[in-house]
Write a protein that holds these residues in place. Structure first.
Motif, PDB file in Angstrom:
ATOM      1  N   THR A 153       0.795  -1.070   0.123  1.00  0.00           N
ATOM      2  CA  THR A 153       0.075   0.059   0.055  1.00  0.00           C
ATOM      3  C   THR A 153       0.936   1.315   0.012  1.00  0.00           C
ATOM      4  O   THR A 153       1.754   1.382   0.746  1.00  0.00           O
TER       5      THR A 153
ATOM      6  N   ASN B  45      -3.062   0.511  -4.140  1.00  0.00           N
ATOM      7  CA  ASN B  45      -2.972  -0.417  -3.304  1.00  0.00           C
ATOM      8  C   ASN B  45      -3.022  -1.790  -3.754  1.00  0.00           C
ATOM      9  O   ASN B  45      -3.853  -1.971  -4.975  1.00  0.00           O
TER      10      ASN B  45
ATOM     11  N   ASP C 297      -3.786  -6.511   0.786  1.00  0.00           N
ATOM     12  CA  ASP C 297      -4.762  -6.407   1.962  1.00  0.00           C
ATOM     13  C   ASP C 297      -4.013  -5.728   3.191  1.00  0.00           C
ATOM     14  O   ASP C 297      -4.539  -5.221   4.248  1.00  0.00           O
TER      15      ASP C 297
ATOM     16  N   ARG D  61      -3.267  -1.526   3.813  1.00  0.00           N
ATOM     17  CA  ARG D  61      -4.504  -0.558   3.789  1.00  0.00           C
ATOM     18  C   ARG D  61      -3.894   0.890   4.083  1.00  0.00           C
ATOM     19  O   ARG D  61      -3.131   1.309   4.949  1.00  0.00           O
TER      20      ARG D  61
ATOM     21  N   SER E  55     -10.480   5.367   2.574  1.00  0.00           N
ATOM     22  CA  SER E  55      -9.507   4.273   2.800  1.00  0.00           C
ATOM     23  C   SER E  55      -9.559   3.378   1.578  1.00  0.00           C
ATOM     24  O   SER E  55     -10.585   3.265   0.809  1.00  0.00           O
ATOM     25  N   THR E  56      -8.589   2.560   1.394  1.00  0.00           N
ATOM     26  CA  THR E  56      -8.387   1.597   0.235  1.00  0.00           C
ATOM     27  C   THR E  56      -9.265   0.260   0.699  1.00  0.00           C
ATOM     28  O   THR E  56      -9.431  -0.048   1.796  1.00  0.00           O
TER      29      THR E  56
ATOM     30  N   ASP F 289      -9.255  -3.730   0.641  1.00  0.00           N
ATOM     31  CA  ASP F 289      -8.618  -4.826   0.886  1.00  0.00           C
ATOM     32  C   ASP F 289      -8.856  -5.850  -0.281  1.00  0.00           C
ATOM     33  O   ASP F 289     -10.081  -6.208  -0.631  1.00  0.00           O
TER      34      ASP F 289
ATOM     35  N   TRP G 213      -4.874  -3.698  10.946  1.00  0.00           N
ATOM     36  CA  TRP G 213      -6.180  -3.616  10.509  1.00  0.00           C
ATOM     37  C   TRP G 213      -7.028  -4.995  10.751  1.00  0.00           C
ATOM     38  O   TRP G 213      -8.254  -5.067  10.992  1.00  0.00           O
TER      39      TRP G 213
END
Length: 429
Positions: free
Chosen positions: A180, A193, A196, A198, A210-211, A213, A291
């Protein structure tokens, strides 16, 4: 002018003691996962030794932290924190470039690389990804979002292509890494990204972006995996790999007559463009070790609160890492925190509230300790923590809760042990 400081931050002894008190329970779980032997439905032959499968976890976590901080001339400050934790190996890498230099002195690049099946791919990509992105020629002074977006995608694909030849030479076919990354220009924040890990942007005290996953069970990801001849079981590709996009992982990229982005594991990043705002406060890049235990909203609230009581960004990163560890993260933990000029500043009121909270926690620990002693019970640390966790404590950091004050609580506990002397049985040792 670019400045940075790096160093290793050792975990305080009283935190190590907490881990010592819990590691027996954790170790029994981990050792249970180490069993090897014959495949299901088979029995080993007479005198045949069962295969021992190494555990991906340690008997006790590695708590020492790597810390780095720096700034850029246009007002950005940043810090990095990373810790191996319970994992048998450290596979996270990072890249922090607060100023690209030359005509791009007001541009910055940051990335977190979360390796799997070894650290070699993550390390290699951390050293070469930015170079491949810049070599596309798509990043220019005009700051054209579409051209920059294309440069980021092309840079990832070039990195993966170059990596393929290196992997064959070095024997890294099984290794891979998620990425990321954030490229910050004077007008935009670009997010790329792949996997997973972030990225999250907080603006005016709230999560602004937010990106997403990349997991194998996501509908579009699953469709690509199956079209490339794979399957999704146990929420993993072919029951094994838990991410659907990554650099490397070439054993999942062999489908004939399919482009690199159509393979079971795609190296193509999702790229997002967010226009910068004076209300931008901070940006977080972190691996899934963060996360897995905390939501976007919780982390935004926690960091927002910590910035009002702490001027050292490395300390804020350390507090996030500790929080994730105490909330049960079993992975490597890495976080980059970028603060814009609009980030929360130190607050006298917040500092006063923090001091009052620490005093309250110390008094609560003393009360619980004395009550346990009066009942003839052993006042070990876990008993004190258990009672305290069921107690209503006003003023805890938002997003962090009681776990975010564990270090304060543990310190208060050992003060009580010292005051009561050796007459207390065991004392949780």
């Amino acid at each position: 002018m670019r400045t940075s400081r790096k160093g290793s931050v050792e975990m305080p002894a009283f935190v190590r003691q907490l881990v010592k008190e819990t590691e027996k329970k954790m170790s029994s779980f981990f050792k249970g996962s180490r069993g090897g032997g014959a495949a299901e439905g088979e029995k080993p032959g007479e005198g045949e030794k069962e295969e021992v499968i190494p555990s991906p976890y340690l008997d006790r976590p590695v708590l020492d932290k790597l810390a780095e901080e720096g700034c850029a001339r246009w007002g950005l400050t940043y810090a990095l924190g990373s810790m191996q934790g319970w994992r048998a190996n450290m596979e996270d890498y990072h890249n922090c470039v607060p100023q690209l230099g030359g005509e791009f002195a007001d541009w910055s690049f940051f990335a977190v690389f979360d390796g799997h099946a070894g650290s070699s791919v993550a390390q290699h990509c951390s050293q070469h990804l930015l170079g491949h992105i810049l070599a596309t020629g798509g990043i220019g002074p005009e700051d054209d979002p579409e051209r920059v977006r294309g440069a980021l995608v092309e840079g990832f694909l070039h990195t993966d292509k170059h990596l393929h030849s290196v992997a064959r030479r070095e024997g890294w076919e099984r290794g891979g890494t998620t990425v990321t990354a954030s490229l910050i220009s004077p007008y935009y924040i670009y997010f790329a990204n792949c996997g997973d890990s972030r990225a999250m942007l907080c603006r005016s005290g709230q999560v602004c972006f937010s990106t997403e996953d990349h997991k194998p069970y996501n509908p579009l990801e699953k469709e690509r995996i199956e079209s490339a001849g794979g399957s999704v079981s146990l929420q993993r590709i072919n029951g094994s790999l838990a991410v659907s996009r990554a650099l490397g992982d070439f054993s999942y990229k062999g489908a004939e007559n399919r482009s690199p982005v159509q393979q079971m594991v795609s190296p193509e990043p999702e790229v997002f463009v967010v226009e910068r705002s004076p209300a931008d406060e901070f940006l977080v890049l972190a691996c899934d070790g963060v996360w897995d235990t905390i939501s976007n909203e919780e982390l935004c609230a926690f960091i927002h609160n910590r910035l009002s009581v702490c001027t050292d960004l490395r300390d804020v990163c350390t507090q996030v890492i500790d929080l994730c560890l105490y909330k049960g993260s079993l992975d490597n933990i890495s976080i980059i925190l970028l603060c814009f000029p609009g980030a929360p500043q130190l607050s006298a009121e917040a500092l006063h509230q923090e001091a009052e909270l620490d005093d309250l926690l110390e008094s609560k620990v003393a009360e619980i300790y004395d009550e346990l002693c009066a009942r003839g019970e052993e006042p070990d640390l876990l008993s004190v923590l258990t009672v305290l966790a069921s107690t209503v404590i006003p003023g805890l950091p938002p997003g962090g809760g009681i776990q975010s004050k564990r270090n304060c609580i543990i310190s208060a506990y050992y003060q009580q042990r010292e005051m009561h002397g050796p007459s207390v049985p065991n004392g949780g040792s």
